[in-house]
Write an enzyme that holds these catalytic residues in place. Structure first.
Site: not given
Ligand code: ZN
Ligand code: ZN
Length: 347
Positions: A90, A127
């Site tokens: 990410d 996260y």
């Molecule tokens: Zn993402």
């Molecule tokens: Zn994405």
């Protein structure tokens, strides 16, 4: 041909038309009227994306704090490894979305990418948020180091890293197309064995806070994958010289190699966990690959996995549909104002 470097799009250029003449390497003034864009249906995609708005700390982690201690050692280990993986995917995605935006010569793409980048930033934050709820800073850092230290993870991310960085160094149409292919893989396949791990915990009534958050991320990633597939097809359609057998073969090879690495990774992190059937998981990964290829206008490469072999996971995708009871019943649902446009039939 393939080595012509693209220039970054001009921020404002009144001599160019408002309606863009091309997705990359085209002309546009930079002024955006959503009612007069080159690909009119992208407005709906923008609305769907923005309808997904949520924030990490709206998810209640109270019960997860309690439950984490009761997970088996294998579950704890997988939990931390998978968060490590997701953060490794990410974080670059925030930047890749911005990078695509810098070279896109259609302001509708720039706006859509701004929303995608914002969502990737929230995914990253989430996260940190869940880990800070359940483990010490030392353990959090170990998890976030995995993308730099774990051999299986490094091997798994090698190709995506190579192609993402090639786009930074050499912004050509070819490298953009390859980055879009890996972005589709990321949004539509790389995350999903990790997502499945958390849904499996949730179906055993464990770590429902984390799984709720994962379901919001999942909902976003489905939309991202959908838009990036669209952008891939538009880019290829406008640059037919790249629509060759050689390039198509490259795409299929990228998919096949990614599927193999994904199966290797999921075997490594999920082996022996209660409720996870690794054969079913490898079928699910192939099903996701098929799904994304179809979205990109290509053919499925695993004809035996046209249907989702992991039946239980459908209960979680149904929770994205407002007309049904929200499995997780968390707060951020209220942000979705465009539910009639949501069609989450394809987890
Ligand atoms: Zn993402
Ligand atoms: Zn994405």
């Amino acid at each position: 041909m393939s080595h012509i470097l693209l220039e970054k799009a001009k921020t404002l250029e009144p001599r160019n038309p408002n309606k863009s003449t091309g997705v990359f390497g085209g002309k546009s003034s930079g002024i955006l009227n959503w009612n007069d864009i080159a690909y009119p249906h992208w407005y709906k995609m923008y609305k769907r994306l923005i309808g997904n708005y949520w924030q990490a700390d709206e998810v209640d982690m109270t019960s997860d704090v309690r439950e984490f201690k009761n997970l088996s050692e294998a579950e704890k280990d997988a939990y931390l490894k998978i968060i490590g993986l997701l953060s490794t995917l990410d974080a670059p995605q925030t930047r890749t979305a911005l990078l695509i935006s810098l070279y896109a010569t259609d302001p509708s793409i720039q706006s859509i990418m701004a929303v995608i980048a914002q969502q990737e930033a929230v995914h990253n934050e989430s996260y940190s948020y869940v880990l800070s709820s359940v483990v010490s800073l030392g353990e959090q850092n170990t998890s976030f180091q995995l993308g730099r230290t774990d051999d299986v993870l490094l091997k798994r991310n090698d190709a995506i890293m190579k192609h993402y960085n090639a786009f930074v160094e050499e912004p050509t149409i070819e490298n953009i197309l390859k980055t879009l292919v890996y972005t589709v893989l990321l949004e539509g396949m790389f995350f999903y064995s990790g997502f499945a791990f958390f849904y499996n915990l949730a179906r055993h009534n464990k770590m429902v806070g984390t799984s709720t958050m994962v379901s919001y991320i999942n909902r976003d990633e489905l939309e991202h994958g959908r838009f990036i597939s669209e952008l891939f097809r538009a880019t290829l359609g406008e640059n037919p010289e790249y629509n060759t057998e050689e390039f198509t073969t490259w795409v299929y090879e990228a998919f096949t190699e990614s599927v193999e690495l994904e199966i290797e990774w999921s075997t490594y992190v999920l082996e022996g966990l209660e409720g996870i059937d690794l054969v079913e998981m490898s079928g699910y990964i192939k099903y996701r690959a098929n799904k994304m290829l179809r979205m990109m206008g290509l053919s499925e490469i695993y004809p035996e996995y046209v249907e989702n072999p992991m039946k239980w996971i459908r209960a979680y995708v149904d929770s994205f549909d407002d007309t049904k009871t929200d499995f997780f019943e968390q707060k951020s649902r209220q942000y979705t104002k465009t539910s009639e446009l949501n069609g989450f039939d394809d987890l």
